[in-house]
Design an enzyme around this catalytic site. Sequence first.
Site, mmCIF file in Angstrom:
data_model
loop_
_atom_site.group_PDB
_atom_site.id
_atom_site.type_symbol
_atom_site.label_atom_id
_atom_site.label_comp_id
_atom_site.label_asym_id
_atom_site.label_seq_id
_atom_site.Cartn_x
_atom_site.Cartn_y
_atom_site.Cartn_z
ATOM 1 N N THR A 17 1.729 2.465 -0.064
ATOM 2 C CA THR A 17 0.671 3.298 -0.644
ATOM 3 C C THR A 17 -0.542 3.338 0.284
ATOM 4 O OG1 THR A 17 1.369 2.398 -2.794
ATOM 5 C CG2 THR A 17 -0.624 3.725 -2.774
ATOM 6 N N ARG A 21 1.547 -3.663 4.560
ATOM 7 C CA ARG A 21 1.063 -4.941 4.027
ATOM 8 C C ARG A 21 2.196 -5.941 4.001
ATOM 9 N NH1 ARG A 21 -3.093 -3.322 -0.845
ATOM 10 N NH2 ARG A 21 -4.081 -1.738 0.451
ATOM 11 N N HIS A 113 -7.201 -5.498 -1.956
ATOM 12 C CA HIS A 113 -7.444 -6.446 -3.054
ATOM 13 C C HIS A 113 -6.464 -7.619 -3.030
ATOM 14 C CE1 HIS A 113 -4.300 -3.732 -4.169
ATOM 15 N NE2 HIS A 113 -3.897 -4.570 -5.087
ATOM 16 N N LYS A 125 -3.781 -0.434 8.600
ATOM 17 C CA LYS A 125 -3.778 0.929 8.114
ATOM 18 C C LYS A 125 -4.237 1.843 9.239
ATOM 19 C CE LYS A 125 -6.794 2.158 4.841
ATOM 20 N NZ LYS A 125 -7.298 2.861 3.662
ATOM 21 N N ASP A 276 -13.946 -4.561 -3.952
ATOM 22 C CA ASP A 276 -12.744 -5.297 -3.536
ATOM 23 C C ASP A 276 -12.812 -5.775 -2.087
ATOM 24 O OD1 ASP A 276 -12.413 -2.882 -2.231
ATOM 25 O OD2 ASP A 276 -10.234 -2.868 -2.506
ATOM 26 N N ASP A 278 -11.790 -4.761 0.837
ATOM 27 C CA ASP A 278 -12.195 -3.873 1.927
ATOM 28 C C ASP A 278 -13.279 -2.886 1.516
ATOM 29 O OD1 ASP A 278 -10.334 -2.579 0.300
ATOM 30 O OD2 ASP A 278 -9.674 -1.260 1.925
ATOM 31 N N ASP A 280 -13.465 -0.499 -0.850
ATOM 32 C CA ASP A 280 -13.256 0.874 -1.313
ATOM 33 C C ASP A 280 -13.100 0.986 -2.831
ATOM 34 O OD1 ASP A 280 -10.767 -0.286 -1.335
ATOM 35 O OD2 ASP A 280 -9.784 1.221 -0.065
ATOM 36 N N ARG A 281 -12.909 -0.139 -3.516
ATOM 37 C CA ARG A 281 -12.806 -0.070 -4.975
ATOM 38 C C ARG A 281 -14.089 -0.555 -5.628
ATOM 39 N NH1 ARG A 281 -6.972 -2.141 -7.023
ATOM 40 N NH2 ARG A 281 -5.721 -1.171 -5.373
ATOM 41 N N THR A 343 -0.192 8.635 -6.563
ATOM 42 C CA THR A 343 -1.052 7.477 -6.314
ATOM 43 C C THR A 343 -1.251 7.260 -4.817
ATOM 44 O OG1 THR A 343 -0.394 6.429 -8.365
ATOM 45 C CG2 THR A 343 -1.154 4.973 -6.604
ATOM 46 N N GLU A 362 -9.075 7.262 -8.835
ATOM 47 C CA GLU A 362 -7.835 6.663 -9.286
ATOM 48 C C GLU A 362 -8.142 5.624 -10.359
ATOM 49 O OE1 GLU A 362 -4.549 6.321 -6.201
ATOM 50 O OE2 GLU A 362 -6.247 5.433 -5.180
ATOM 51 N N GLU A 363 -7.205 5.446 -11.271
ATOM 52 C CA GLU A 363 -7.390 4.481 -12.354
ATOM 53 C C GLU A 363 -7.529 3.052 -11.833
ATOM 54 O OE1 GLU A 363 -4.975 2.013 -13.003
ATOM 55 O OE2 GLU A 363 -3.938 2.828 -11.234
ATOM 56 N N SER A 364 -7.099 2.818 -10.593
ATOM 57 C CA SER A 364 -7.154 1.478 -10.019
ATOM 58 C C SER A 364 -8.537 1.127 -9.476
ATOM 59 C CB SER A 364 -6.118 1.372 -8.908
ATOM 60 O OG SER A 364 -6.321 2.420 -7.977
ATOM 61 N N ARG A 495 4.106 -1.079 -12.780
ATOM 62 C CA ARG A 495 2.851 -0.710 -13.437
ATOM 63 C C ARG A 495 3.173 0.228 -14.594
ATOM 64 N NH1 ARG A 495 -0.594 -2.904 -9.860
ATOM 65 N NH2 ARG A 495 -0.463 -2.393 -7.643
HETATM 66 C C1 VG1 Z 1 -2.602 0.462 -5.577
HETATM 67 C C2 VG1 Z 1 -3.281 1.385 -6.566
HETATM 68 C C3 VG1 Z 1 -3.608 2.712 -5.907
HETATM 69 C C4 VG1 Z 1 -4.452 2.469 -4.650
HETATM 70 C C5 VG1 Z 1 -3.731 1.501 -3.728
HETATM 71 C C6 VG1 Z 1 -4.546 1.144 -2.514
HETATM 72 O O1 VG1 Z 1 -1.370 1.019 -5.176
HETATM 73 O O2 VG1 Z 1 -2.457 1.606 -7.688
HETATM 74 O O3 VG1 Z 1 -4.281 3.525 -6.832
HETATM 75 O O4 VG1 Z 1 -4.670 3.675 -3.969
HETATM 76 O O5 VG1 Z 1 -3.429 0.299 -4.438
HETATM 77 O O6 VG1 Z 1 -5.815 0.680 -2.869
HETATM 78 P P1 VG1 Z 1 0.048 0.552 -5.794
HETATM 79 O O7 VG1 Z 1 1.075 1.311 -5.022
HETATM 80 O O8 VG1 Z 1 0.113 -0.916 -5.655
HETATM 81 O O9 VG1 Z 1 -0.009 0.947 -7.234
HETATM 82 V V1 VG1 Z 1 -6.530 -0.539 -1.963
HETATM 83 O O10 VG1 Z 1 -8.140 -0.657 -2.463
HETATM 84 O O11 VG1 Z 1 -5.495 -1.777 -2.306
HETATM 85 O O12 VG1 Z 1 -6.349 0.003 -0.383
HETATM 86 CO CO CO Z 2 -9.294 -1.597 -1.238
#
Ligand code: VG1
Ligand code: CO
Length: 542
Positions: A17, A21, A113, A125, A276, A278, A280-281, A343, A362-364, A495
């Site tokens: 995503t 990682r 995170h 990334k 978080d 990095d 961005d959240r 996502t 995003e909901e996250s 999820r």
């Molecule tokens: C998660 C979140 C997604 C977000 C991604 C990267 O992905 O659900 O909304 O864009 O993390 O965010 P996944 O595939 O685990 O659901 V970050 O701040 O971890 O770069």
């Molecule tokens: Co992040």
Amino acid sequence: MIKTIPTRPIDGQKPGTSGLRKKTRIFQDPGYLENFVQSIWNGIGGLEGKVLVLGGDGRFFNAQAAQIILRMAAAAGAARVIVGRDGLLSTPAASHLIRERGADGGVILSASHNPGGPDGDFGVKYNIANGGPAPEPVTEAIFRASQEVTQYHIVTAPDLDLSSPGTARLHRTEVEIIDPVGDYADLMETLFDFTAIRALFVGGFRMRFDAMHAITGPYAREILQDRLGAPEGSVVNATPLPDFGGGHPDPNPVWAHDLMTLMMGAQAPDFGAASDGDGDRNMVVGRGLYVTPSDSLAVIAANAHLVPGYAAGLKGVARSMPSSTALDRVAGELGIACHATPTGWKFFGNLLDAGLATLCGEESAGTGSDHIREKDGLWAVLMWLNILAARRQSVAEVMTAHWQRFGRNYYSRHDYEEVDAAAANALVSDLRARLDQLAGTRLGQLRVLEAEDFSYRDPVDGSVTTQQGIQIRFAEDARLVLRLSGTGTAGATLRVYLERFVAGPEGLDAEPQAALAEVIAAAEALCGIRTRLGRTAPDVVT
Ligand code: VG1
Ligand code: CO
């Protein structure tokens, strides 16, 4: 001198995503990072004469990885690498820097995170010239390159001193070391009414920003305390640590537990926020009230006109498909389009570039706008501060007014983490095979209107991305989404996203898990998650 080292493809170097990682120890294996970095260069058509931005969230192995990448960028003939002091840059600051300096791309070192440290996670990334995460065709090309790589190139040179701004040379490449905070803080000043927010603090408004021992500490101190006048101590856990103090730098009620306790207690300040690993959240909390990220996005959209950078109005908005439809209701009233994407922030890039969306989320807990091409934690916090200053209301008053006007989308996500990958994959594929027969059936108290495997056609480049989550809509204004995470590094994470709409004016103050009980039961009835995954309850409930 450039050394060429023979190597062989390594399995599994497939960006998920948000980048590649893996466990830190895997990244530390000799050649692992080098193989992937060479694959980035090969996948994007080389680095000769290009300008690159480089920085990371400061987690364990960040410093060593930055030196390796600098030496490999020099071996690949990069004209210039702009690197944050000590190899640090938040993800939003990196995105801004790429755009501001017209760089060809950037490498961000982060697993966001996910916990850090020798037993934690690491990540790499690649972002493209618009400042955003590489879109699917680019990550595919990088993955293909990783399956074909036979050698990598690296210059032999001692580590560069990255501890203070200035320039250095590495072979033919100029390395520019910059202060990671200043440019980003300046950008924020152009978007928000700093005078109004400063007045808020002068008037005794109190806030706590929890940087969770991650990268936003220095940014938050500079912007909130030094430029906006929040009292010293408003920003806590502000020194980035390689292992984030042993915690998960994930801003949600589970992991930002201390902040939640403070905000629910008698001594709560007016406003709480966290971000978080990095940067961005974001998490936003009022006194006694947690704001779900989906609601936060909807509130930001409904009030953006109060903020100078957005006073001209929104061109459109976008949300990830699993995010609640609270945003859609706001967009409907504003008469603008609301796009639903898979996502991952990489899917917003084209919409932002084409002027089809101004705000995305995003909901996250990711929220952002067209000021950069990443989600942006501090930006969301400043958005809220500006809205609170303009409306002269508390967070609870803003939320109540919002729900009264638009209705409330009760929302929660249940994560089953690090479950057996085969069991999780089977659960999803079995469900996929039954989707055609679900419409019209009952799941507990709810009746299925439609069931689909979400696929997305990008309106800008026409590319199609399939199998992005199973979405089930119920006749009772409820929705259920299931998908597998693409950011985990062990087993699989399922999820389960749950949503139910209540129009009001009654029923707007329920406890979310109670309001969602029938949807939760429907999910269990549909695919027996707990039995199949061998769990009695989700690991994380947001
Ligand atoms: C998660 C979140 C997604 C977000 C991604 C990267 O992905 O659900 O909304 O864009 O993390 O965010 P996944 O595939 O685990 O659901 V970050 O701040 O971890 O770069
Ligand atoms: Co992040």
